[in-house]
Design a protein around this motif. Sequence first.
Motif, PDB file in Angstrom:
ATOM      1  N   ASN A 196       6.191  15.637   1.577  1.00  0.00           N
ATOM      2  CA  ASN A 196       4.924  15.413   2.248  1.00  0.00           C
ATOM      3  C   ASN A 196       4.736  16.335   3.448  1.00  0.00           C
ATOM      4  O   ASN A 196       3.620  16.757   3.738  1.00  0.00           O
ATOM      5  CB  ASN A 196       4.818  13.952   2.696  1.00  0.00           C
ATOM      6  CG  ASN A 196       4.370  13.038   1.570  1.00  0.00           C
ATOM      7  OD1 ASN A 196       3.179  12.939   1.283  1.00  0.00           O
ATOM      8  ND2 ASN A 196       5.323  12.405   0.908  1.00  0.00           N
ATOM      9  N   ALA A 219       0.774   8.249   7.347  1.00  0.00           N
ATOM     10  CA  ALA A 219       0.753   6.786   7.416  1.00  0.00           C
ATOM     11  C   ALA A 219       1.683   6.153   6.402  1.00  0.00           C
ATOM     12  O   ALA A 219       2.177   5.038   6.612  1.00  0.00           O
ATOM     13  CB  ALA A 219      -0.676   6.279   7.208  1.00  0.00           C
ATOM     14  N   LEU A 220       1.948   6.854   5.271  1.00  0.00           N
ATOM     15  CA  LEU A 220       2.862   6.322   4.266  1.00  0.00           C
ATOM     16  C   LEU A 220       4.258   6.099   4.831  1.00  0.00           C
ATOM     17  O   LEU A 220       5.016   5.259   4.326  1.00  0.00           O
ATOM     18  CB  LEU A 220       2.938   7.282   3.064  1.00  0.00           C
ATOM     19  CG  LEU A 220       1.644   7.435   2.242  1.00  0.00           C
ATOM     20  CD1 LEU A 220       1.838   8.483   1.172  1.00  0.00           C
ATOM     21  CD2 LEU A 220       1.231   6.112   1.627  1.00  0.00           C
ATOM     22  N   LYS A 227      -8.014  13.813   6.865  1.00  0.00           N
ATOM     23  CA  LYS A 227      -7.834  12.473   6.315  1.00  0.00           C
ATOM     24  C   LYS A 227      -6.642  12.441   5.366  1.00  0.00           C
ATOM     25  O   LYS A 227      -5.857  11.480   5.370  1.00  0.00           O
ATOM     26  CB  LYS A 227      -9.104  12.030   5.603  1.00  0.00           C
ATOM     27  CG  LYS A 227     -10.277  11.755   6.535  1.00  0.00           C
ATOM     28  CD  LYS A 227     -11.503  11.300   5.770  1.00  0.00           C
ATOM     29  CE  LYS A 227     -12.674  11.025   6.719  1.00  0.00           C
ATOM     30  NZ  LYS A 227     -13.884  10.612   6.002  1.00  0.00           N
ATOM     31  N   ASN A 228      -6.482  13.496   4.539  1.00  0.00           N
ATOM     32  CA  ASN A 228      -5.328  13.559   3.637  1.00  0.00           C
ATOM     33  C   ASN A 228      -4.019  13.623   4.424  1.00  0.00           C
ATOM     34  O   ASN A 228      -3.028  12.982   4.076  1.00  0.00           O
ATOM     35  CB  ASN A 228      -5.448  14.776   2.723  1.00  0.00           C
ATOM     36  CG  ASN A 228      -6.584  14.621   1.715  1.00  0.00           C
ATOM     37  OD1 ASN A 228      -6.971  13.493   1.395  1.00  0.00           O
ATOM     38  ND2 ASN A 228      -7.122  15.726   1.239  1.00  0.00           N
ATOM     39  N   GLN A 265       0.830  -1.208   0.000  1.00  0.00           N
ATOM     40  CA  GLN A 265       0.000   0.000   0.000  1.00  0.00           C
ATOM     41  C   GLN A 265       0.864   1.257   0.000  1.00  0.00           C
ATOM     42  O   GLN A 265       0.553   2.232  -0.689  1.00  0.00           O
ATOM     43  CB  GLN A 265      -0.911  -0.009   1.228  1.00  0.00           C
ATOM     44  CG  GLN A 265      -2.039  -1.020   1.156  1.00  0.00           C
ATOM     45  CD  GLN A 265      -2.898  -1.003   2.386  1.00  0.00           C
ATOM     46  OE1 GLN A 265      -2.524  -0.442   3.413  1.00  0.00           O
ATOM     47  NE2 GLN A 265      -4.067  -1.636   2.314  1.00  0.00           N
ATOM     48  N   ASN A 266       1.944   1.227   0.780  1.00  0.00           N
ATOM     49  CA  ASN A 266       2.838   2.385   0.810  1.00  0.00           C
ATOM     50  C   ASN A 266       3.487   2.624  -0.552  1.00  0.00           C
ATOM     51  O   ASN A 266       3.615   3.763  -1.012  1.00  0.00           O
ATOM     52  CB  ASN A 266       3.910   2.184   1.872  1.00  0.00           C
ATOM     53  CG  ASN A 266       3.353   2.279   3.279  1.00  0.00           C
ATOM     54  OD1 ASN A 266       2.241   2.772   3.469  1.00  0.00           O
ATOM     55  ND2 ASN A 266       4.089   1.790   4.257  1.00  0.00           N
ATOM     56  N   ARG A 280      -3.454  12.529   7.491  1.00  0.00           N
ATOM     57  CA  ARG A 280      -3.181  11.239   8.123  1.00  0.00           C
ATOM     58  C   ARG A 280      -2.730  10.200   7.101  1.00  0.00           C
ATOM     59  O   ARG A 280      -1.910   9.338   7.389  1.00  0.00           O
ATOM     60  CB  ARG A 280      -4.423  10.759   8.870  1.00  0.00           C
ATOM     61  CG  ARG A 280      -4.621  11.505  10.190  1.00  0.00           C
ATOM     62  CD  ARG A 280      -5.816  11.041  10.934  1.00  0.00           C
ATOM     63  NE  ARG A 280      -5.843  11.625  12.286  1.00  0.00           N
ATOM     64  CZ  ARG A 280      -6.928  11.749  13.036  1.00  0.00           C
ATOM     65  NH1 ARG A 280      -8.091  11.335  12.565  1.00  0.00           N
ATOM     66  NH2 ARG A 280      -6.865  12.281  14.236  1.00  0.00           N
ATOM     67  N   HIS A 281      -3.270  10.289   5.893  1.00  0.00           N
ATOM     68  CA  HIS A 281      -2.837   9.365   4.849  1.00  0.00           C
ATOM     69  C   HIS A 281      -1.366   9.594   4.509  1.00  0.00           C
ATOM     70  O   HIS A 281      -0.597   8.637   4.350  1.00  0.00           O
ATOM     71  CB  HIS A 281      -3.700   9.540   3.596  1.00  0.00           C
ATOM     72  CG  HIS A 281      -3.281   8.662   2.454  1.00  0.00           C
ATOM     73  ND1 HIS A 281      -3.425   7.298   2.468  1.00  0.00           N
ATOM     74  CD2 HIS A 281      -2.704   8.984   1.265  1.00  0.00           C
ATOM     75  CE1 HIS A 281      -2.960   6.798   1.352  1.00  0.00           C
ATOM     76  NE2 HIS A 281      -2.521   7.802   0.590  1.00  0.00           N
ATOM     77  N   ARG A 282      -0.967  10.853   4.429  1.00  0.00           N
ATOM     78  CA  ARG A 282       0.435  11.154   4.095  1.00  0.00           C
ATOM     79  C   ARG A 282       1.378  10.680   5.217  1.00  0.00           C
ATOM     80  O   ARG A 282       2.448  10.135   4.946  1.00  0.00           O
ATOM     81  CB  ARG A 282       0.607  12.661   3.871  1.00  0.00           C
ATOM     82  CG  ARG A 282      -0.017  13.158   2.564  1.00  0.00           C
ATOM     83  CD  ARG A 282       0.245  14.642   2.375  1.00  0.00           C
ATOM     84  NE  ARG A 282      -0.379  15.157   1.160  1.00  0.00           N
ATOM     85  CZ  ARG A 282       0.198  15.125  -0.052  1.00  0.00           C
ATOM     86  NH1 ARG A 282       1.396  14.598  -0.200  1.00  0.00           N
ATOM     87  NH2 ARG A 282      -0.418  15.609  -1.104  1.00  0.00           N
ATOM     88  N   GLY A 302       0.862   3.949  -2.802  1.00  0.00           N
ATOM     89  CA  GLY A 302       0.532   5.322  -2.414  1.00  0.00           C
ATOM     90  C   GLY A 302       1.593   6.310  -2.843  1.00  0.00           C
ATOM     91  O   GLY A 302       1.289   7.395  -3.340  1.00  0.00           O
TER      92      GLY A 302
END
Length: 619
Positions: free
Chosen positions: A531, A593-594, A586-587, A411-412, A589-591, A415
């Motif tokens: 990021n 989490a990568l 959400k964006n 996923q990373n 946290r997504h960045r 992403g």
Amino acid sequence: MNLRTLIIEDNPADAELIQRLLKKAFGPVDSIVVANASELIKQIELFQPDIFISDNSLPRFSAAEALELVKEHAPHIPFILVTGTVSEEFAAEVIKSGADDYILKDRMARLPAAMEAAMLKRKAQREKEAYVQLLQQSQENLKTIFENTSEGFVLLDADLRVKKFNSRAGELLRLYIQKEMEVGQSILELTEESRRDSFAAVLHRVKQGEFVEYDRPVPAPSREDGWMHFFFNPVIQDNTVTGICITARDVTVSKRAELQLQQSAEENRALAGRVSAILNTLPANIALLDENGLIIDVNECWKKFAQQNGFKGMNYGIGENYLSVSEQAGMTDPESEAGSIARGIAGVLNGSLQEFVTEYACDSLQEKRWFRMIVTPLSEQLYRGAVVMHIDISEIKRLEQERLDGKMNEQNRIGRAMLKAQEKERTAIGIELHDNVNQILVGTNLLLSHAKGRPTDLSDLLTQSINNIQQAIRENRKIAHEFVAPDLETERLTDQLQMLFENMLRAAGIHVIIEKRDLDETLLDSDRKFNMYRIAQEQCTNILKYADATTVTIKLCSKEGFFRMSIADNGKGMNTGQTAKGIGLKNIRHRTALFNGTAEIRTGPGEGFELRIELPLVG
């Protein structure tokens, strides 16, 4: 305690004479003098005298009246009359009326001896009355017990005839033998003919001074057969057996229960053997707890695990309180894993939980290990407690972690590829806007500028067109700046963030404070820098849209293996429930989490808004 004497006398001189005489005979004496009925009754209650001494002739209160009051209010206290010369008839009448003695005034020296004799006599009377009352009560108690006990009692004389029996004995005889018992009847007449000889042999042994006790089944014509317990003891007086006491108790219920228990015990032993064999073959550490949490048994797997892990103690923990051990382990932190386990076990034992299941880590020196703990209550009525199972799920956990790591890495990777593609696309769009659209607009602006020298009616139109084109140029540059990614391969992140805050926040009139403590940008790769830049850009946009802030503080640091960035404003803040729904968050946290990082928010109505970012550093 001093002798308490109540003197009934109206002549102070006579009263003083009596007091001196008593003091000489008995030492210190407490005495009170009264001369009428009301004072006498009052002092009987308050003074509680040991003896009364009364003059015979009182002007308004006679000795006879005083004696009647004493008999009414203090009947056990001695009363001695002091009088002049009297006849024998008078003396006899006085004693008959209840006085203990009388003393002639010309023989007062006899008063102390008369007092001692009277008090000893009254004491003996009280003790006798108490003994008689106690004896009567004891007899009543024995009679009550004899008649109301659940056991049958029969007393035989030396000739084996019924001397006395209670109602329970008659009831049992009617129930099993269907005969009536009478005093004077031979006990052998009340025995079944088939048992008469053996019963006579038992009675003969008892007459020899032996105690005999046994259980035997008895037929009951009117109901199911039962069991009786008999106890025979000799009645001995002056070393001679003068009779026999027979005690009979119906033990049918307990005997049947005993037989059922024996049968059940045999079945349980067989069942226990089968269950034990099953439990010892299961690949789980199993312990049986009683209702208080005490370990009462463990299986072979439990013992083997204890041996392999250096268990020190008696009998693999059997006899220890498993619940107490768990509670003590969780005392320092009730919310810890040990505290949760203690609450779970307690819940199953007290019935508030039908089952408790948890997973916990228990690493050895050689490897990481995981166990699943299952606690279930015992459902059998004969036993109360719980079964505790520890199942080794280390291999399952390792496989799950490997799959999770692979999935996260994939996923990373996807992403990051998507983000790079998006950034390339944004860069292309920005270049296109800047090189093409903006150049066209600039050319148009030049043409329209030359048109200003032409017919005068076009002047206003040309001026407005120039203004619009200039505004379009400014907007175009702004769009290009937002879409084109900064070159963080060659440029410093702090410089780019400085420009970002200048263009977005300071331009809007917001005071900006930047703190760079312990920051080493060389520990950040270009992906992380990029990021972080985008996260800062997103948060600046949020501040301009929602915060209504006047000051923003940005803190940057890199130490202890982590990069940390904090963006805090003094705006109006918001409810934490609203922040969880925002697309921008959400964006962000997504960045994070990568890169296995975290994004934390601290806010509240009127308390401002703080975004905290934490990323593991490269290497």
